[in-house]
Design a protein around this motif. Structure first.
Motif, short mmCIF file in Angstrom:
data_model
loop_
_atom_site.label_atom_id
_atom_site.label_comp_id
_atom_site.label_asym_id
_atom_site.label_seq_id
_atom_site.Cartn_x
_atom_site.Cartn_y
_atom_site.Cartn_z
N VAL A 10 33.26 39.19 61.09
CA VAL A 10 34.53 39.90 61.14
C VAL A 10 35.01 39.93 62.58
O VAL A 10 34.27 40.27 63.50
CB VAL A 10 34.37 41.34 60.61
N ARG A 11 36.27 39.55 62.78
CA ARG A 11 36.86 39.60 64.12
C ARG A 11 37.51 40.96 64.29
O ARG A 11 38.55 41.25 63.71
CB ARG A 11 37.88 38.49 64.28
N TRP A 12 36.88 41.81 65.09
CA TRP A 12 37.37 43.18 65.23
C TRP A 12 38.70 43.24 65.96
O TRP A 12 39.49 44.15 65.73
CB TRP A 12 36.31 44.04 65.91
N ALA A 13 38.97 42.28 66.82
CA ALA A 13 40.28 42.25 67.47
C ALA A 13 41.38 42.03 66.44
O ALA A 13 42.47 42.60 66.55
CB ALA A 13 40.31 41.16 68.54
N ASP A 14 41.09 41.22 65.44
CA ASP A 14 42.05 40.99 64.37
C ASP A 14 42.27 42.26 63.55
O ASP A 14 43.39 42.58 63.16
CB ASP A 14 41.56 39.85 63.48
N VAL A 15 41.21 43.01 63.30
CA VAL A 15 41.32 44.26 62.55
C VAL A 15 42.16 45.26 63.33
O VAL A 15 43.04 45.93 62.78
CB VAL A 15 39.93 44.82 62.22
N VAL A 16 41.90 45.37 64.64
CA VAL A 16 42.68 46.29 65.47
C VAL A 16 44.14 45.87 65.51
O VAL A 16 45.04 46.71 65.40
CB VAL A 16 42.08 46.35 66.90
N VAL A 78 40.24 41.32 55.34
CA VAL A 78 39.08 41.57 56.22
C VAL A 78 37.79 41.28 55.47
O VAL A 78 36.86 40.67 56.04
CB VAL A 78 39.12 43.02 56.75
N ARG A 79 37.70 41.68 54.23
CA ARG A 79 36.48 41.43 53.46
C ARG A 79 36.24 39.95 53.23
O ARG A 79 35.10 39.49 53.17
CB ARG A 79 36.55 42.14 52.12
N ARG A 81 37.08 37.70 55.32
CA ARG A 81 36.97 37.13 56.67
C ARG A 81 38.17 36.24 57.01
O ARG A 81 38.04 35.21 57.65
CB ARG A 81 35.68 36.33 56.85
N ARG A 83 42.37 36.14 58.49
CA ARG A 83 43.19 36.88 59.45
C ARG A 83 43.93 37.99 58.71
O ARG A 83 44.53 37.76 57.67
CB ARG A 83 44.18 35.96 60.13
N TRP A 85 46.13 40.42 60.42
CA TRP A 85 47.40 40.90 61.00
C TRP A 85 48.63 40.23 60.39
O TRP A 85 49.66 40.89 60.25
CB TRP A 85 47.39 40.80 62.52
#
Length: 112
Positions: A10-16, A78-79, A81, A83, A85
């Motif tokens: 998981v790319r946390w920057a993408d989640v943020v 997100v689940r 994996r 993008r 945003w």
């Protein structure tokens, strides 16, 4: 050798970024919801406001449905994996569509 069968982390920057974009578009939803009472301008000429609450209901249901559905799509992205945003950006055309659909219902309701 790469493990091709494992999903990427998981790319946390993408989640943020998705959370920030969703927060900004929720602010836009608040602004669009503020324009819903402007449907009264359609009925000013002839004063026929009997079916105008139907137009309000269509617009509000569309706005609320969009604000509820998009976070579910973000969590799904997100689940899986993917993008997340760009998924948050889907709220913008959904809000515009809900407002325009409510306006069209207001125009038709006033003409009846």
């Amino acid at each position: 050798m790469a493990d091709w069968w494992r999903p990427p982390p998981v790319r946390w920057a993408d989640v943020v970024a998705a959370v920030l974009v969703f927060g900004l578009t929720c602010g836009l939803a608040w602004v669009v919801a503020g324009f819903v009472p402007g449907y009264d301008a359609v009925a000013r000429e002839n004063g026929n406001t009997r079916y105008l609450p139907l137009a309000y209901a269509v617009a509000w249901v569309g706005i609320v449905a969009a604000v509820i559905m998009v976070p579910l799509w973000i969590v799904r992205a997100v689940r899986l994996r993917q993008r997340a945003w760009p998924t948050a950006l889907l709220l913008i055309p959904m809000l515009a569509g809900a407002w325009v659909l409510g306006l069209l219902v207001a125009v038709v309701a006033v003409s009846v």
